[in-house]
Design an enzyme around this catalytic site. Sequence first.
Site, PDB file in Angstrom:
ATOM      1  N   SER A 219      40.917  39.618  37.583  1.00  0.00           N
ATOM      2  CA  SER A 219      41.952  39.165  36.654  1.00  0.00           C
ATOM      3  C   SER A 219      43.356  39.215  37.245  1.00  0.00           C
ATOM      4  CB  SER A 219      41.890  39.959  35.348  1.00  0.00           C
ATOM      5  OG  SER A 219      42.007  41.352  35.595  1.00  0.00           O
TER       6      SER A 219
ATOM      7  N   CYS B 209      34.174  37.866  31.281  1.00  0.00           N
ATOM      8  CA  CYS B 209      34.613  38.997  32.097  1.00  0.00           C
ATOM      9  C   CYS B 209      36.120  38.926  32.360  1.00  0.00           C
ATOM     10  CB  CYS B 209      33.788  39.087  33.377  1.00  0.00           C
ATOM     11  SG  CYS B 209      33.909  40.705  34.193  1.00  0.00           S
TER      12      CYS B 209
ATOM     13  N   ILE C 258      29.465  43.174  35.221  1.00  0.00           N
ATOM     14  CA  ILE C 258      29.937  43.480  36.571  1.00  0.00           C
ATOM     15  C   ILE C 258      31.404  43.908  36.482  1.00  0.00           C
ATOM     16  CG2 ILE C 258      30.309  42.611  38.916  1.00  0.00           C
ATOM     17  CD1 ILE C 258      28.135  40.487  38.288  1.00  0.00           C
ATOM     18  N   ARG C 259      31.690  45.171  36.732  1.00  0.00           N
ATOM     19  CA  ARG C 259      33.062  45.704  36.572  1.00  0.00           C
ATOM     20  C   ARG C 259      33.658  45.206  35.256  1.00  0.00           C
ATOM     21  NH1 ARG C 259      37.002  45.045  41.513  1.00  0.00           N
ATOM     22  NH2 ARG C 259      37.128  43.089  40.418  1.00  0.00           N
TER      23      ARG C 259
ATOM     24  N   HIS D  86      28.423  38.058  31.881  1.00  0.00           N
ATOM     25  CA  HIS D  86      28.334  36.794  32.617  1.00  0.00           C
ATOM     26  C   HIS D  86      27.086  36.000  32.214  1.00  0.00           C
ATOM     27  CE1 HIS D  86      31.429  37.683  35.747  1.00  0.00           C
ATOM     28  NE2 HIS D  86      31.114  38.930  35.460  1.00  0.00           N
TER      29      HIS D  86
ATOM     30  N   GLU E 273      26.575  32.931  32.547  1.00  0.00           N
ATOM     31  CA  GLU E 273      26.321  31.888  33.546  1.00  0.00           C
ATOM     32  C   GLU E 273      25.393  32.358  34.660  1.00  0.00           C
ATOM     33  OE1 GLU E 273      29.702  34.227  35.310  1.00  0.00           O
ATOM     34  OE2 GLU E 273      29.077  33.637  33.290  1.00  0.00           O
TER      35      GLU E 273
END
Length: 197
Positions: free
Chosen positions: A50, A80, A140-141, A176, A178
Site C-alpha cells: 500500500s 488487501c 497475505i500480510r 485475495h 483472485e
Amino acid sequence: MSVRVGVLALQGDTREHLQALRAAGADALTVRRRAELDSIDALVIPGGESTAMSHLLREFELLEPLRARLADGMPAYGSCAGMILLATEILDAGAAGRAAVPLNAIDMTVRRNAFGRQVDSFEDDIAFDGLGSAVHAVFIRAPWVERVGPAVEVLARAGGHIVAVRQGRTLATAFHPEMTGDRRVHALFVDMVTGHA
C-alpha cells in the site's frame, strides 16, 4: 454491452484480477494513466504494497483524479492493499513521506499488516454474506477493519475480525479472491457495477 472495469496496474497482482473480471463478464483493462482512468466505469485496486502504491499514484499523477472519481461515485473494489487504500483512516500507515494514503471511498478504519508479516500468511474458509457457501480466502500480510461507519455493511469476518465490507457500490476484502478459482467475489462486484446486486 459489458462494463469497462479497470485494474490499477502500478504494482501488485494485476493479471489475476483481469482474468477473474473477464470470467465474470466484464471488459477488463489495465489502468496506469489518467486517460485510462477516465475511460472506465469501475476500478479494481489489487493487492500489493500500500505504501508503494500510494507513492506510484502520486508519481503517475493519479492520486487526486482517482479520489475525485471515487467521490463522484465510481464503483471500486479493493483486495488487501486495495482495501487499505479505500479506507478513510489507515492505522500503521508507514513512515512519514512514504505512508499509505487513504482514498476515502469507504467509511472505515483499516490496520495494515494486522494479521502479521509474510510468514504469518494463511488460508481459511469463511462465510461471506450473499455468496451462499463459504469462500476460500487467502490472507497475505493482510489488513483487517477496526471500525466501520453506519453506511458500511460487514460481509465477512475471520478470527473475529472484519475482512470484507461494502458501502454502496464499493467493495473491499482483506484477502485475495483472485488467487483462487472462485470468481464469486468478482462476479458480485460486476453485479454491483451494473446495478444487479
